[in-house]
Design an enzyme around this catalytic site. Structure first.
Site, PDB file in Angstrom:
ATOM      1  N   ASP A 179       0.785  -1.223   0.000  1.00  0.00           N
ATOM      2  CA  ASP A 179       0.000   0.000   0.000  1.00  0.00           C
ATOM      3  C   ASP A 179       0.820   1.278   0.000  1.00  0.00           C
ATOM      4  O   ASP A 179       0.300   2.336   0.320  1.00  0.00           O
ATOM      5  CB  ASP A 179      -0.958   0.013   1.211  1.00  0.00           C
ATOM      6  CG  ASP A 179      -0.237  -0.273   2.521  1.00  0.00           C
ATOM      7  OD1 ASP A 179       0.981  -0.046   2.585  1.00  0.00           O
ATOM      8  OD2 ASP A 179      -0.900  -0.717   3.476  1.00  0.00           O
ATOM      9  N   CYS A 180       2.094   1.228  -0.351  1.00  0.00           N
ATOM     10  CA  CYS A 180       2.889   2.450  -0.394  1.00  0.00           C
ATOM     11  C   CYS A 180       4.132   2.213  -1.235  1.00  0.00           C
ATOM     12  O   CYS A 180       4.524   1.077  -1.474  1.00  0.00           O
ATOM     13  CB  CYS A 180       3.283   2.899   1.012  1.00  0.00           C
ATOM     14  SG  CYS A 180       4.430   1.765   1.811  1.00  0.00           S
ATOM     15  N   CYS A 213       6.706  -0.030   0.284  1.00  0.00           N
ATOM     16  CA  CYS A 213       6.385  -1.450   0.140  1.00  0.00           C
ATOM     17  C   CYS A 213       6.887  -1.962  -1.210  1.00  0.00           C
ATOM     18  O   CYS A 213       7.481  -3.041  -1.299  1.00  0.00           O
ATOM     19  CB  CYS A 213       4.874  -1.673   0.232  1.00  0.00           C
ATOM     20  SG  CYS A 213       4.121  -1.164   1.781  1.00  0.00           S
ATOM     21  N   CYS A 229      15.691  13.861  15.219  1.00  0.00           N
ATOM     22  CA  CYS A 229      14.287  14.181  15.512  1.00  0.00           C
ATOM     23  C   CYS A 229      13.802  15.355  14.673  1.00  0.00           C
ATOM     24  O   CYS A 229      12.818  15.251  13.941  1.00  0.00           O
ATOM     25  CB  CYS A 229      14.129  14.503  16.994  1.00  0.00           C
ATOM     26  SG  CYS A 229      14.670  13.181  18.096  1.00  0.00           S
ATOM     27  N   ASP A 239      -6.839  18.143 -20.937  1.00  0.00           N
ATOM     28  CA  ASP A 239      -7.968  17.685 -21.743  1.00  0.00           C
ATOM     29  C   ASP A 239      -8.860  18.900 -22.034  1.00  0.00           C
ATOM     30  O   ASP A 239      -8.765  19.927 -21.362  1.00  0.00           O
ATOM     31  CB  ASP A 239      -8.742  16.620 -20.968  1.00  0.00           C
ATOM     32  CG  ASP A 239      -9.864  16.010 -21.788  1.00  0.00           C
ATOM     33  OD1 ASP A 239      -9.681  15.860 -23.003  1.00  0.00           O
ATOM     34  OD2 ASP A 239     -10.918  15.697 -21.208  1.00  0.00           O
ATOM     35  N   THR A 270     -12.674  18.738 -22.928  1.00  0.00           N
ATOM     36  CA  THR A 270     -14.032  18.623 -22.415  1.00  0.00           C
ATOM     37  C   THR A 270     -14.032  18.374 -20.917  1.00  0.00           C
ATOM     38  O   THR A 270     -13.476  17.392 -20.444  1.00  0.00           O
ATOM     39  CB  THR A 270     -14.776  17.480 -23.131  1.00  0.00           C
ATOM     40  OG1 THR A 270     -14.720  17.699 -24.534  1.00  0.00           O
ATOM     41  CG2 THR A 270     -16.223  17.421 -22.673  1.00  0.00           C
ATOM     42  N   ASP A 313     -10.495  14.692 -16.852  1.00  0.00           N
ATOM     43  CA  ASP A 313     -11.625  14.394 -15.968  1.00  0.00           C
ATOM     44  C   ASP A 313     -12.360  13.123 -16.360  1.00  0.00           C
ATOM     45  O   ASP A 313     -13.412  12.837 -15.825  1.00  0.00           O
ATOM     46  CB  ASP A 313     -12.614  15.558 -15.956  1.00  0.00           C
ATOM     47  CG  ASP A 313     -13.463  15.620 -17.217  1.00  0.00           C
ATOM     48  OD1 ASP A 313     -12.965  15.186 -18.276  1.00  0.00           O
ATOM     49  OD2 ASP A 313     -14.606  16.084 -17.138  1.00  0.00           O
ATOM     50  N   ASP A 327      17.944  20.068  20.323  1.00  0.00           N
ATOM     51  CA  ASP A 327      17.185  19.177  19.452  1.00  0.00           C
ATOM     52  C   ASP A 327      15.689  19.453  19.567  1.00  0.00           C
ATOM     53  O   ASP A 327      14.981  19.534  18.561  1.00  0.00           O
ATOM     54  CB  ASP A 327      17.493  17.730  19.815  1.00  0.00           C
ATOM     55  CG  ASP A 327      16.870  16.761  18.815  1.00  0.00           C
ATOM     56  OD1 ASP A 327      17.320  16.731  17.653  1.00  0.00           O
ATOM     57  OD2 ASP A 327      15.920  16.057  19.199  1.00  0.00           O
TER      58      ASP A 327
END
Length: 751
Positions: free
Chosen positions: A16-17, A20, A407, A449, A451, A646, A732
């Protein structure tokens, strides 16, 4: 002799990324015999090029399974494409002919083109599994909420029992750090030990070692929140691509042995004859054997006006039949019809798009090892070489390790990205993650595009030229004939009549003349409204009016001629007009150094007329694969290309472009295939999106300078003995606060 290679496609679950995809790619490439790997996160597929070894498939699936949370299953090979019987270029380039439409019986209620839809966000959700429902029910959302609750509980426990505060904050930190550490370990096994997950492990562990357990827990929570903000719906894009096939109906009416029977559309063989009723979606690519009808091709070509087609013309799967009954000869099998090709093009474009590597990941390859090395040298070399006190220099080494704790650096980029994404979302500018937000600022060509993108997507009446009487009378009689019709051009006439407050008298004996126009009686007059050619066959049109019609056609307008009792009463011209802000939006893009270009499936004359009005170059009469090819060609010239569209016909080009942008109320597929979406449909918003990207990237550079600058200052002061652990902690923490506050300025940015 070169070794033969084969390609096998797999469905990959749990991916999912982009991280991955990178992890899976690296793992599968290590399988002996594998030549190359292409992974599509959006489609959830993987293509593996490999040698002839029959056992490679099992080895690939085992390797994916060892990563934890993933599984791969082979997909059935695609059938060999059937040779094309029809000419695809025949689907474009014709004038708008609307005059065969019916009236009340001709309802488009069944023409349900998907609209709107939510734009999913590509994120870095690493807790694998399907992502559906609200974000707080997703694995990443639950982990972030759990870590936040644990941190809150630790804070309260520390107030009540101070001696347990350190242990409580350590436990809270581990709630979020353990999954991060697991991912860091997998990355290290794959040869990338200094991933962003490893940075977090080092940061949290370093803070815990020196007793800053509260900071360690907070940093882990901030990291999880930053990751969560980048995206909570990555699985929606995958589902939308698979939903493309739903444009083709599940069943078809097959004529066989003199009978008509309903069969699955996927089983239709080439050469079969099928029946298409009015209002039905066409189940296969085919050639008309019998009948005549207006075909809505918007799903395939983006053409705003239905086309009149008859015997011998080609039609495409997924398009919508209008008012006539058609008999078709199937010319392409289900796996090779128009929609199937679009799905294939989208998946291939997604697979060929390499994941964008985040800046911190790249920088950490050198930064984190350098910090560890410097800290070790500071702790060890002075006592060994200069006789320094071990306790003093180990203390300084720990301080440097804390100074080097990434950090602020880790938070700097996600904080700016999250603020930029939020600022855009509040303005209707949706971008699917940091890579998209970064990439928008570097585009130098934007292909749009026509239209529904540059234009409103529906025709409007532009000219009312009366040959007798006045324009209101002309409009009144034309609207009377069109009453009850749902054809786009008829709706344009009726809408203009409502807008002008023109009365619409009742029409008697109204009927459609297939491919010619519509007739009826209004107020005792016999009226005909139709195309210029059909009108000319009924009455001779004066030369001056023929010239006017030709001039209007040259402007890309559709012309209807009204005859009253055999006399020319007037002409009505209609066109899908540019959006109100189109010219200003294109000018803003040009001012930013971005070159606009129109890519459209519409006919050349209409497209060039709109292009001349807006002042931009035009490429017209394009099929989905043509748009994708042009995008590829521009990329091959070293250009960074954004594609705006679209419709479903834009999906392959949207996927192939460096940045794909869905416009306004586009189809779900366009929104999900695209990397970004302009929800309000304003062309000016495209320049605002570019401006937001450039401002965000400037903010990120500022944040990195703040984070690294403070570290450099305190590195020197620590070695000189001026500062120690507590100032290092404050440095930090202060840097983290500063970069976060700087990033939040983006929320109030004016675009």
């Amino acid at each position: 002799m070169a070794e033969a290679t084969s390609s096998t496609r797999y469905r990959v679950e749990g991916m999912d990324c982009p991280s991955c995809a990178t992890r899976i790619t690296s793992a599968v490439r290590r399988v002996p015999g594998v030549k190359d790997v292409s992974v599509s996160v959006t489609a959830g597929t993987m293509t593996v090029r490999h040698g002839p070894d029959a056992g490679i498939g099992e080895a690939v699936m085992r390797q994916v399974g060892t990563l934890g949370g993933y599984s791969a299953t082979p997909l059935a090979p695609r059938a060999v494409p059937v040779a094309e019987v029809h000419d695809h270029h025949g689907c474009c380039g014709h004038d708008h002919d609307h005059h065969g439409h019916g009236h009340a019986k001709h309802s488009h209620a069944r023409h349900d083109h998907a609209r709107g839809g939510e734009a999913g966000l590509h994120g870095h959700l690493h807790d694998h599994g399907p992502v559906s429902g609200p974000w707080w029910r997703s694995p990443r959302g639950l982990l972030t909420i759990g870590c936040g609750l644990a941190l809150g509980a630790a804070y309260l426990l520390g107030k009540v029992v101070p001696e347990l505060a350190g242990w409580a904050f350590t436990a809270a930190m581990l709630v979020g750090l353990v999954p991060i550490a697991r991912r860091a370990f997998v990355s290290a096994q794959l040869g990338a030990p200094f991933s962003i997950e490893m940075l977090m492990v080092i940061a949290a562990t370093g803070a815990t070692i020196i007793g800053a357990t509260e900071e360690a827990a907070a940093v882990v929570l901030l990291f999880l929140i930053g990751e969560l903000l980048e995206g909570v719906a990555a699985g929606r894009a995958r589902a939308s691509i698979q939903a493309l096939a739903k444009l083709v109906p599940a069943t078809a009416l097959l004529e066989r042995n003199g009978r008509t029977e309903e069969v699955p559309a996927a089983t239709l063989p080439v050469g079969a004859t099928i029946l298409i009723r009015p209002g039905d979606r066409i189940a296969a690519d085919g050639e008309i054997l019998e009948g005549e009808s207006a075909i809505d091709e918007a799903p395939v070509t983006g053409e705003s006006t239905p086309k009149r087609k008859s015997v011998g013309d080609a039609v495409f799967a997924g398009t919508v039949n209008g008012d006539g009954v058609l008999r078709l000869r199937v010319t392409a099998a289900a796996e090779d019809n128009t929609i199937a090709r679009v799905v294939r093009l989208v998946e291939e474009a997604q697979e060929s798009k390499a994941p964008t590597e985040r800046f911190i990941d790249r920088f950490s390859r050198y930064y984190t090892p350098a910090v560890l090395l410097v800290a070790a040298l500071v702790a060890v070399l002075p006592p060994l070489l200069g006789g320094g006190a071990w306790g003093e220099w180990i203390y300084k080494g720990l301080a440097i390790l804390l100074i080097g704790c990434p950090c602020a650096l880790v938070i700097s980029t996600p904080a700016a990205i999250a603020a930029g994404l939020s600022a855009g979302a509040r303005r209707g500018l949706l971008m699917k993650g940091g890579a998209v937000l970064e990439g928008m600022g570097s585009i130098d060509v934007i292909a749009l595009d026509k239209t529904g993108t540059l234009t409103e997507g529906r025709p409007v009446v532009t000219d009312l030229l009366a040959a007798e009487g006045d324009a209101r009378g002309l409009l009144s009689r034309a609207a009377a004939l069109e009453a009850g019709s749902s054809h786009p051009l008829a709706l344009a006439i009726l809408a203009r009549a409502r807008a002008d407050g023109v009365s619409v008298p009742p029409a008697r004996e109204a009927s459609a003349q297939g491919g010619k126009g519509v007739t009826g009686r209004v107020g005792g007059e016999s009226l005909f409204l139709g195309s210029p050619a059909a009108a000319a066959s009924r009455v001779a049109l004066p030369a001056i009016w023929q010239d006017r019609i030709e001039a209007l056609n040259g402007e890309g307008k559709s012309v209807s001629v009204l005859l009253a009792d055999g006399r020319l009463s007037g002409i009505i011209a209609m066109r899908d007009e540019p959006r109100e802000d189109a010219k200003a939006g294109l000018a803003a893009l040009k001012a930013m150094g971005v070159q606009p270009l129109m890519l459209t499936g519409d006919n050349r004359r209409t497209a060039e007329a709109i292009g001349a009005t807006l002042g931009l170059p035009v490429r017209a009469e394009l099929l989905p694969e043509d748009k994708q090819r042009i995008v590829r060609e521009m990329q091959g010239q070293g250009r960074h290309v954004a594609k705006v569209g679209d419709g479903i016909n834009d999906a392959p080009a949207l996927a192939a472009a460096d940045i794909g942008i869905a416009m306004g109320g586009g189809t779900d597929v366009a929104l999900e295939t695209a990397d970004a979406a302009v929800l309000h449909g304003r062309v000016l918003d495209l320049s605002r999106m570019v401006a937001l990207s450039r401002r965000t990237m400037g903010n990120i550079r500022q944040n990195i300078a703040i984070a690294l600058g403070l570290k450099a200052v305190f590195l020197v002061t620590t070695i000189l003995g001026i500062t120690g652990l507590w100032p290092a902690i404050l440095a930090d923490t202060g840097a983290t606060v500063l970069v976060t506050a700087n990033a939040m300025r983006l929320l109030a940015a004016k675009l």
